[in-house]
Scaffold this active site. Structure first.
Site, PDB file in Angstrom:
ATOM      1  N   GLU A 153       0.827  -1.205   0.000  1.00 24.94           N
ATOM      2  CA  GLU A 153       0.000   0.000   0.000  1.00 24.94           C
ATOM      3  C   GLU A 153       0.866   1.262   0.000  1.00 24.94           C
ATOM      4  OE1 GLU A 153      -4.195  -0.983   2.074  1.00 24.94           O
ATOM      5  OE2 GLU A 153      -2.470  -1.536   3.291  1.00 24.94           O
ATOM      6  N   GLU A 203      -3.896  -9.496   3.733  1.00 28.01           N
ATOM      7  CA  GLU A 203      -4.680  -9.237   4.939  1.00 28.01           C
ATOM      8  C   GLU A 203      -5.846 -10.197   5.126  1.00 28.01           C
ATOM      9  OE1 GLU A 203      -2.721  -5.277   3.960  1.00 28.01           O
ATOM     10  OE2 GLU A 203      -3.593  -6.948   2.854  1.00 28.01           O
TER      11      GLU A 203
END
Length: 695
Positions: free
Chosen positions: A105, A125
């Site tokens: 990210e 995740e």
């Protein structure tokens, strides 16, 4: 400025270096350090572009797991990514190692991405019951399209640099000196007048609702019971329907829902438990380990062959022993067939198949095992047979060789006493199919040395297994609990339930199959032979004969014979209710004078699961398992206990030990069955309002 993040200028390029060993985790100090270093770079008039790079072995590999469950500290990761994207200078991410989760990210907050050819990136995740919460679900669709982003996020697997370039995530793949190559790339961008390229400002193509609903349907079976994959889909869909700010708000709402969900709490528990389980209390890191360069395997059947494949795939030569050449030939042929099937699926090359096969040698003589470092017997589950084998191994194996048994139930101490070196004997209980199942139940005998334990636990990782150290008792941890559950399942059928009803309740709970379908898969003959052995060796304590024995004696052994508790059509593993089995059940009920009653699904759930919890507590009391997490990992990786429930003991904590104890006591009072006598540990924790997790 933070000590873990530095800023320097190299020519016209300002370089922000994250150096927070071992994996540059994005803890608070790193997040603040990145913001501070960026400020310095933006204030540096000599820097025409900025670059962020990882020091040491990797680009930031993700969040700092030590912060999980703690109050958040500013700046948050979403804030850091936004600050990077708002930079008024060209910003390049230079990636090596593994940029996962928050690390990836961070790169999406940059204008351009350059990566070493060996680098990997991904958003895993979902494996923690979460979704990428720093803009990953909003920026990635803008970069590569919603469909590709959705698939990558839900799969949660790292992807190689070359693939990422093809997808449009990475702009340039380089080899050699990453820093030098990335600076040269940045200088070229500056020279070419390359524009700023904020990912959040890229347009994302609107997709039809069918794209998302069809993807949900395609994963429904595999992701049954999990919450995160479906929230990931919702978040990506939001990226196609909302502007960036509203999409980020929706991502945060969905992330918070997941963070507070029991499913995510369970998955995070499993994540930490899997890392902790290999650290054996009382065995220090400094304990010497023996060098395992060659392994002997006794028995070339399905189990022996499967065990062998673990070592062959890890590049460890195997000597396989059998009593007849025909059995050896058949075993080696099956190993080749399994590897070739894997190659056909594209999971290995034909060269890799041949490399693995070249590591096998075979023998009909125990004497040929004189130079192996470890030998594992995978012979018939009979104490007399196993003791004969270990007597031979004691005679031929060199000093320092580890002698392991693959027994699933038998007394490792008794086996060890058939040698003059019990300190070198250990159980290595592989689960079938041994080349697929991740669990390895390592059974410590009374005399097993710390050196042998340390070696085998380390070896478990080397061959791709999750090793759990357990103590000696009938069935160890996994099968001891399983036997109690299977016995309850049979009793519930005796009292009026059907095998299909019992199986459906346990399947709906989240197990991959119910007790009776599982028995048919393993083979009814397996449990029957164990019970017959108990009847022979210890008739006073042996189980009485029941309809399961009657089916096995008719050679209804399950899937392999086309019928067991259920019937099976040829080439189809779907269990179907069996008139033959029901006739045997009715016959048994009549012989025992059992008046049947309606059995509720709730009673089935409580009796099958609470008996497991009570037995797990007894196992902890006795020290057979050292920690509740050991029981959890055994049941997750050996028996398919749902990950989103966190394992048997973790799940019990969520239900409430006071509630479980009250029911266990009720069942004991009603039945008088010793299996329901409440564990002293369960009773103590329940009365104190505590959990297994507090131990």
């Amino acid at each position: 400025m933070s000590e873990v993040v530095s800023y320097e200028r190299d020519g016209d390029i300002g370089v922000i270096t994250v150096d927070n060993p071992p994996v540059n985790a994005l803890g608070h100090a790193v997040r603040q350090g990145i913001v501070d270093a960026l400020d310095k770079g933006l204030a540096d008039d000599g820097a025409k572009a900025l670059m962020i790079i990882g020091g040491g072995r990797t680009f930031p590999a993700g969040a700092d797991i030590r912060e999980f469950g703690k109050p958040p500290q500013e700046p948050s990761l979403p804030d850091v990514v936004q600050v990077l994207e708002n930079s008024d200078k060209l910003l390049i991410a230079a990636v090596h190692g593994t940029a996962l989760g928050g690390g990836m990210e961070i790169t999406l907050g940059c204008d351009y991405r350059v990566a070493l050819d060996s680098a990997k990136m991904g958003l895993p995740e979902v494996n923690l019951g979460l979704l990428p919460g720093a803009g990953g679900t909003q920026r990635l669709p803008r970069l590569i399209g919603a469909k590709a982003a959705m698939q990558a996020i839900v799969e949660g697997k790292p992807m190689k640099a070359a693939k990422l370039k093809d997808m449009g995530v990475i702009d340039e793949v380089v080899s050699g000196d990453l820093k030098a190559e990335a600076i040269a790339y940045a200088e070229k961008l500056v020279a070419d007048g390359a524009p700023r390229r904020k990912v959040s400002e890229l347009s994302v193509e609107k997709e039809s609702d069918n794209v998302f609903s069809e993807f949900e349907q395609s994963i429904a079976r595999k992701k049954r019971g999990f919450l995160a994959p479906f929230h990931c889909i919702k978040a990506v869909q939001a990226a196609t329907e909302l502007d960036f700010a509203a999409g980020m708000k929706r991502e945060r709402e969905l992330f918070t829902e997941l963070l507070n969900s029991p499913e995510s709490a369970a998955q995070r528990h499993v994540f930490f438990a899997e890392r902790e389980v290999g650290k054996v209390p009382g065995i220090s890191k400094e304990t010497p380990k023996r060098d395992i360069k060659q392994v002997g395997i006794i028995g070339a059947g399905t189990m022996g062959g499967g065990i062998a494949m673990n070592f062959l795939s890890a590049g460890i030569p195997v000597k396989m022993l059998e009593m007849k050449q025909e059995a050896l030939d058949k075993g080696v042929a099956l190993i080749r067939k399994n590897y070739e099937a894997t190659a056909k699926k594209g999971r290995m090359t034909s060269d890799q198949v041949e490399k693995c096969m070249s590591l096998i040698s075979t023998s009909l003589s125990y004497d040929d095992l004189s130079d192996v470092d470890l030998v594992i017997e995978a012979v018939f589950e009979n104490m007399k047979v196993k003791k004969q084998v270990f007597g031979e191994l004691d005679r031929v194996c060199k000093d320092g060789a580890i002698l392991a048994t693959n027994t699933s139930t038998l007394d490792v101490n008794e086996i060890a006493q058939s040698t003059n070196r019990p300190e070198d004997v250990i159980g290595m209980h592989f689960f079938s199919p041994a080349n697929v199942m991740k669990l390895l139940e390592n059974v410590r005998g009374e005399a097993t040395s710390d050196e042998v334990i340390a070696t085998v636990m380390d070896l478990s990782k080397r061959i791709g297994k999750v090793g759990v150290l357990v103590g000696v008792c009938n069935g160890f941890v996994g099968n001891r609990i399983l036997h109690k559950r299977q016995a309850q399942a049979v009793k519930l059928v005796n009292e009026g339930a059907t095998p299909s009803q019992v199986d459906k309740v346990l399947f709906d709970f989240g197990l991959p199959m119910g007790p009776f379908a599982m028995a048919d898969l393993a083979g009814l003959d397996v449990g029957w032979r164990i019970r017959e052995g108990l009847r022979e060796d210890d008739p006073e304590n042996a189980p009485e004969r029941d309809w399961m024995d009657a089916l096995a004696e008719q050679e209804r052994w399950g899937q392999k014979t086309g019928g067991g508790v259920f019937d099976y059509a040829e080439g189809d593993r779907t269990p179907r209710p069996s008139d033959t089995a029901m006739a045997e059940i009715e016959k048994y009920r009549k012989e025992k004078g059992i008046e049947t009653r309606e059995v509720s699904d709730q009673e089935i759930l409580e009796r099958c699961l609470y008996v497991m919890v009570n037995e797990g507590a007894k196992i902890l009391e006795e020290g057979i398992a050292m920690r509740p997490l050991d029981v959890d990992i055994v049941w997750i990786y050996g028996y398919g206990f749902p990950v989103y429930r966190g394992g048997l003991m973790f799940w019990a904590d969520q239900v409430g030990l006071d509630k479980i104890h009250a029911k266990v006591k009720q069942f004991y009072d009603e039945s008088g069955d010793p299996v329901w006598q409440p564990s002293a540990l369960l009773e103590k924790l329940a009365s104190e309002g505590r959990k297994f997790g507090d131990l």
